[in-house]
Motif scaffolding. Structure first.
Motif, PDB file in Angstrom:
ATOM      1  N   ALA A  24       0.841  -1.201   0.000  1.00  0.00           N
ATOM      2  CA  ALA A  24       0.000   0.000   0.000  1.00  0.00           C
ATOM      3  C   ALA A  24       0.876   1.252   0.000  1.00  0.00           C
ATOM      4  CB  ALA A  24      -0.911  -0.014   1.230  1.00  0.00           C
ATOM      5  N   LYS A  25       1.999   1.168   0.725  1.00  0.00           N
ATOM      6  CA  LYS A  25       2.913   2.314   0.783  1.00  0.00           C
ATOM      7  C   LYS A  25       3.522   2.575  -0.604  1.00  0.00           C
ATOM      8  CE  LYS A  25       6.572   4.125   3.776  1.00  0.00           C
ATOM      9  NZ  LYS A  25       7.592   3.793   4.759  1.00  0.00           N
ATOM     10  N   ASP A  26       3.915   1.488  -1.268  1.00  0.00           N
ATOM     11  CA  ASP A  26       4.469   1.623  -2.622  1.00  0.00           C
ATOM     12  C   ASP A  26       3.502   2.317  -3.566  1.00  0.00           C
ATOM     13  OD1 ASP A  26       6.908   0.542  -2.238  1.00  0.00           O
ATOM     14  OD2 ASP A  26       6.487  -1.393  -3.182  1.00  0.00           O
ATOM     15  N   SER A  27       2.209   2.033  -3.394  1.00  0.00           N
ATOM     16  CA  SER A  27       1.239   2.572  -4.349  1.00  0.00           C
ATOM     17  C   SER A  27       1.128   4.095  -4.226  1.00  0.00           C
ATOM     18  CB  SER A  27      -0.128   1.910  -4.176  1.00  0.00           C
ATOM     19  OG  SER A  27      -0.737   2.411  -3.009  1.00  0.00           O
ATOM     20  N   LEU A  28       1.727   4.664  -3.174  1.00  0.00           N
ATOM     21  CA  LEU A  28       1.753   6.125  -3.048  1.00  0.00           C
ATOM     22  C   LEU A  28       2.859   6.737  -3.913  1.00  0.00           C
ATOM     23  CD1 LEU A  28       1.349   6.505   0.836  1.00  0.00           C
ATOM     24  CD2 LEU A  28      -0.445   6.520  -0.887  1.00  0.00           C
ATOM     25  N   VAL A  29       3.790   5.925  -4.351  1.00  0.00           N
ATOM     26  CA  VAL A  29       4.938   6.458  -5.092  1.00  0.00           C
ATOM     27  C   VAL A  29       5.208   5.713  -6.397  1.00  0.00           C
ATOM     28  CG1 VAL A  29       6.087   7.278  -3.006  1.00  0.00           C
ATOM     29  CG2 VAL A  29       6.574   4.988  -3.839  1.00  0.00           C
ATOM     30  N   SER A  30       4.325   4.790  -6.764  1.00  0.00           N
ATOM     31  CA  SER A  30       4.566   4.056  -8.017  1.00  0.00           C
ATOM     32  C   SER A  30       3.243   3.625  -8.633  1.00  0.00           C
ATOM     33  CB  SER A  30       5.470   2.847  -7.759  1.00  0.00           C
ATOM     34  OG  SER A  30       4.873   1.992  -6.824  1.00  0.00           O
ATOM     35  N   GLY A  31       3.338   2.996  -9.801  1.00  0.00           N
ATOM     36  CA  GLY A  31       2.130   2.525 -10.475  1.00  0.00           C
ATOM     37  C   GLY A  31       1.465   3.575 -11.340  1.00  0.00           C
ATOM     38  N   ALA A  32       2.152   4.697 -11.568  1.00  0.00           N
ATOM     39  CA  ALA A  32       1.562   5.765 -12.386  1.00  0.00           C
ATOM     40  C   ALA A  32       1.855   5.538 -13.864  1.00  0.00           C
ATOM     41  CB  ALA A  32       2.134   7.103 -11.946  1.00  0.00           C
ATOM     42  N   THR A  33       1.053   6.178 -14.702  1.00  0.00           N
ATOM     43  CA  THR A  33       1.360   6.260 -16.130  1.00  0.00           C
ATOM     44  C   THR A  33       2.324   7.431 -16.286  1.00  0.00           C
ATOM     45  OG1 THR A  33      -0.853   5.482 -16.674  1.00  0.00           O
ATOM     46  CG2 THR A  33       0.375   6.591 -18.426  1.00  0.00           C
ATOM     47  N   VAL A  34       3.553   7.133 -16.651  1.00  0.00           N
ATOM     48  CA  VAL A  34       4.600   8.162 -16.602  1.00  0.00           C
ATOM     49  C   VAL A  34       5.028   8.575 -18.008  1.00  0.00           C
ATOM     50  CG1 VAL A  34       6.970   8.664 -15.889  1.00  0.00           C
ATOM     51  CG2 VAL A  34       5.462   7.356 -14.382  1.00  0.00           C
ATOM     52  N   THR A  35       5.082   9.876 -18.241  1.00  0.00           N
ATOM     53  CA  THR A  35       5.650  10.391 -19.483  1.00  0.00           C
ATOM     54  C   THR A  35       6.983  11.058 -19.175  1.00  0.00           C
ATOM     55  OG1 THR A  35       3.447  10.782 -20.390  1.00  0.00           O
ATOM     56  CG2 THR A  35       5.270  11.904 -21.470  1.00  0.00           C
ATOM     57  N   ILE A  36       8.014  10.661 -19.928  1.00  0.00           N
ATOM     58  CA  ILE A  36       9.348  11.251 -19.744  1.00  0.00           C
ATOM     59  C   ILE A  36       9.551  12.330 -20.807  1.00  0.00           C
ATOM     60  CG2 ILE A  36      11.830  10.766 -19.597  1.00  0.00           C
ATOM     61  CD1 ILE A  36      11.025   7.746 -19.288  1.00  0.00           C
ATOM     62  N   CYS A  37       9.574  13.600 -20.359  1.00  0.00           N
ATOM     63  CA  CYS A  37       9.820  14.712 -21.281  1.00  0.00           C
ATOM     64  C   CYS A  37      11.256  15.198 -21.087  1.00  0.00           C
ATOM     65  CB  CYS A  37       8.848  15.850 -21.001  1.00  0.00           C
ATOM     66  SG  CYS A  37       7.128  15.398 -21.287  1.00  0.00           S
ATOM     67  N   HIS A  38      11.788  15.855 -22.099  1.00  0.00           N
ATOM     68  CA  HIS A  38      13.182  16.306 -22.010  1.00  0.00           C
ATOM     69  C   HIS A  38      13.444  17.373 -23.050  1.00  0.00           C
ATOM     70  CE1 HIS A  38      13.487  13.587 -25.381  1.00  0.00           C
ATOM     71  NE2 HIS A  38      12.963  12.627 -24.626  1.00  0.00           N
ATOM     72  N   ARG A  39      14.719  17.679 -23.280  1.00  0.00           N
ATOM     73  CA  ARG A  39      15.072  18.818 -24.139  1.00  0.00           C
ATOM     74  C   ARG A  39      14.519  18.697 -25.550  1.00  0.00           C
ATOM     75  NH1 ARG A  39      20.746  19.888 -23.848  1.00  0.00           N
ATOM     76  NH2 ARG A  39      20.787  18.689 -21.927  1.00  0.00           N
ATOM     77  N   HIS A  40      14.245  17.488 -26.002  1.00  0.00           N
ATOM     78  CA  HIS A  40      13.733  17.330 -27.356  1.00  0.00           C
ATOM     79  C   HIS A  40      12.207  17.300 -27.416  1.00  0.00           C
ATOM     80  CE1 HIS A  40      17.637  17.084 -29.096  1.00  0.00           C
ATOM     81  NE2 HIS A  40      17.979  16.105 -28.292  1.00  0.00           N
ATOM     82  N   THR A  41      11.569  17.446 -26.266  1.00  0.00           N
ATOM     83  CA  THR A  41      10.105  17.545 -26.271  1.00  0.00           C
ATOM     84  C   THR A  41       9.739  18.985 -26.628  1.00  0.00           C
ATOM     85  OG1 THR A  41      10.064  15.929 -24.471  1.00  0.00           O
ATOM     86  CG2 THR A  41       8.045  17.194 -24.857  1.00  0.00           C
ATOM     87  N   HIS A  42       8.949  19.152 -27.668  1.00  0.00           N
ATOM     88  CA  HIS A  42       8.563  20.514 -28.064  1.00  0.00           C
ATOM     89  C   HIS A  42       7.736  21.139 -26.948  1.00  0.00           C
ATOM     90  CE1 HIS A  42      10.123  19.630 -31.980  1.00  0.00           C
ATOM     91  NE2 HIS A  42       9.336  18.573 -32.082  1.00  0.00           N
ATOM     92  N   LEU A  43       7.859  22.458 -26.807  1.00  0.00           N
ATOM     93  CA  LEU A  43       7.178  23.136 -25.699  1.00  0.00           C
ATOM     94  C   LEU A  43       5.659  22.902 -25.759  1.00  0.00           C
ATOM     95  CD1 LEU A  43       7.657  24.850 -23.204  1.00  0.00           C
ATOM     96  CD2 LEU A  43       7.289  26.891 -24.598  1.00  0.00           C
ATOM     97  N   ASN A  44       5.106  22.896 -26.968  1.00  0.00           N
ATOM     98  CA  ASN A  44       3.661  22.639 -27.097  1.00  0.00           C
ATOM     99  C   ASN A  44       3.296  21.264 -26.542  1.00  0.00           C
ATOM    100  OD1 ASN A  44       3.206  25.037 -28.268  1.00  0.00           O
ATOM    101  ND2 ASN A  44       3.046  24.260 -30.374  1.00  0.00           N
ATOM    102  N   ASN A  45       4.125  20.297 -26.870  1.00  0.00           N
ATOM    103  CA  ASN A  45       3.861  18.939 -26.385  1.00  0.00           C
ATOM    104  C   ASN A  45       4.031  18.858 -24.869  1.00  0.00           C
ATOM    105  OD1 ASN A  45       3.576  18.404 -29.033  1.00  0.00           O
ATOM    106  ND2 ASN A  45       5.277  16.956 -29.207  1.00  0.00           N
ATOM    107  N   LEU A  46       5.079  19.530 -24.384  1.00  0.00           N
ATOM    108  CA  LEU A  46       5.309  19.546 -22.937  1.00  0.00           C
ATOM    109  C   LEU A  46       4.083  20.119 -22.226  1.00  0.00           C
ATOM    110  CD1 LEU A  46       7.280  19.152 -20.561  1.00  0.00           C
ATOM    111  CD2 LEU A  46       8.067  21.500 -20.926  1.00  0.00           C
TER     112      LEU A  46
END
Lengths: 332, 332
Positions: free
Chosen positions: A215-237
């Protein structure tokens, strides 16, 4: 003696506050301060440290190797030293000259590896330019069981190793502590991690997306995660952020995250830190800023961490906690 | 002799096609077949294998440990064996009984580690129920330089190790080959990876999101990656997929990805495989299906990989390629 030292520390340092009535989040505020969380962790560390001293008749010893004279690095090291010493840890800095050769640096690390009295080794980053390309190779010389920063490759399995490594990268552990403090299950939520660095963004994204077994783990994991970075266009970010229940930014670009990018009632965790040189910032002595346009975003976010005073103090507390865990484990 | 064997293989096996006029993607078709790509890789492997035999006067040797009698596992092993032997590799299967104890399995792996004539070890997964919890611990006994599946922890650094590991997980390498074949830069594109398993989904997401240092790398990395999984609500999955330039699905749920979830001209790579028991599937002998509703999605996608005949053959070819790389490296 240690107890009085920590009490003195709690009253004196600017990292920790003494007012016991102050909670993690002040009443009627959506600001999630790091200092009370750091204080709780450091209190535990202080107790563990006292037990350690009782048991082994010596203090846990943490050695930082600092190559060259980078001012920011010196400042970070001084911060760690002040806090470590107040917890009761024997903190030593080995200053190496800017033009240290690779073999000299390797020798230094290897002698620390072999020194039984050393419980933890930090190689302060960034290294000077002539060594920077081999950073991971130098780090990987550090013994896995003295690697308080969890930067060595074996401590980086994270998503694969079974059982998991003893220590987590301090900043990743700090984000974890913040999310545990908020206490909302992440499972199935949309999270955006901005930054894909190997010691911050990528391991954060891995932690947040992995399956949770408790239950404790579910507070910090199990999410749908998107990794954005320098090549992510600002509109997309913007598009990803606007949809996110949680935004974790770790790139070091002031005011990257503005109010229009944040969904109402989102959680915004600011891991970025950069130095602002505007006249206003210098005049107000507010030079350190995060990635988030704090005052604007604060109006829409449910929880927001400030910079400074957010992730920073918790990160140092998690580093100290790593040291104690490794020291106990190695001497058992 | 080897050359004639591989020629015979190319004409006989159902994995590889002989028609040299057939290109990776048939004219006027958006279907990206795996067989021609696998054939190219296996041709290279065949040449390398012949060189190896010339140099070391023995064939590279690959040993698979198969615990219990799982029918699917047996089928996979037979497939690998057929292809490996046609390339010129000495392929051996060690059958262990279903009720093998952990210590027996460890002994088997350790003796293969010590046997200098063994160049690669596969521990066929999944293990029987009484061993499954310790899968990673058994895998981690395999010597890193005989780990053709790249499943051991040291070979899983991926995003951290410098220099990178010699071998990549075959299915990850297969997706890489597919994307290289398509030849469109991923940098800045939106990619959805469905599945977060530690040997497929997670390492795929890592590869696709990491920074690219070469032009070739930019065809397979630098994307904004969203990791979806069982806790991603279907509405959210649809939302992410509908925006994606590339969808990579690796969960093993038939018809999870339907036409309405795919943007026009997206690239759809189907890594999932499951067995369908509908009367129609059995009657038509089309029991193996992917995650994608192939015939519908084919209408909107720019490129789509079929199941079977897509990622599968390329994965086996990449496994063989790993073996040759490790064998050469270890004996140098």
């Amino acid at each position: 003696m240690l107890r009085s030292a920590i009490r003195q520390f709690l009253t004196q340092t600017r990292f920790l506050v003494t007012d016991t009535a102050q909670t993690v989040h002040q009443k009627n505020s959506n600001i999630l301060y790091g200092k009370p969380i750091a204080r709780r962790i450091l209190n535990e560390c202080h107790n563990e440290c006292a037990e350690f001293v009782n048991k082994y008749q010596c203090r846990p010893r943490l050695v930082t190797v600092l190559v060259g004279g980078n001012e920011s690095s010196k400042l970070y090291v001084r911060n760690k030293q002040r806090i470590a010493e107040h917890v009761g840890i024997d903190f030593q800095v080995i200053n190496q000259l800017m033009h240290t050769t690779p073999s000299q640096l390797i020798d230094t690390i290897q002698s620390l590896n072999q020194d039984h009295s050393v419980d933890g080794i930090i190689l302060q980053l960034p290294l000077p330019l002539h060594l920077i390309d081999k950073t991971q190779q130098f780090i990987d010389i550090i013994r896995e069981d003295k690697d308080v920063d969890a930067h060595t490759s074996p401590n980086g399995y994270l998503y694969r190793q079974s059982p998991p490594p003893l220590v987590t990268i301090p900043v990743v552990a700090a984000v974890r502590e913040m999310l545990l403090e908020i206490g909302e299950p992440l499972q199935g939520k949309d999270v955006v991690v901005i930054g894909r660095s190997k010691y911050v963004g990528t391991p954060l994204a891995l932690m947040l997306s992995q399956s949770s077994t408790t239950a404790k783990d579910s507070l910090v994991s199990g999410a749908t995660v998107t990794i954005c970075h320098r090549h992510t266009h600002l509109n997309n970010l913007t598009w990803y952020c606007k949809n996110a229940d949680v935004i974790v930014s770790a790139v070091g670009r002031p005011k990257l995250i503005t109010q229009r990018m944040v969904k109402k009632d989102a959680i915004v965790i600011d891991v970025g830190i950069s130095k602002s040189w505007t006249d206003k910032a210098v005049a107000q002595n507010k030079q350190f800023v995060g990635d988030v346009d704090f005052h604007d975003v604060q109006r829409v976010a449910r929880w927001i961490t400030p910079v400074p005073g957010g992730i920073g103090p918790v990160t140092i507390a998690c580093l100290i906690s790593n040291l104690l865990r490794l020291a106990r484990h190695r001497r058992q």
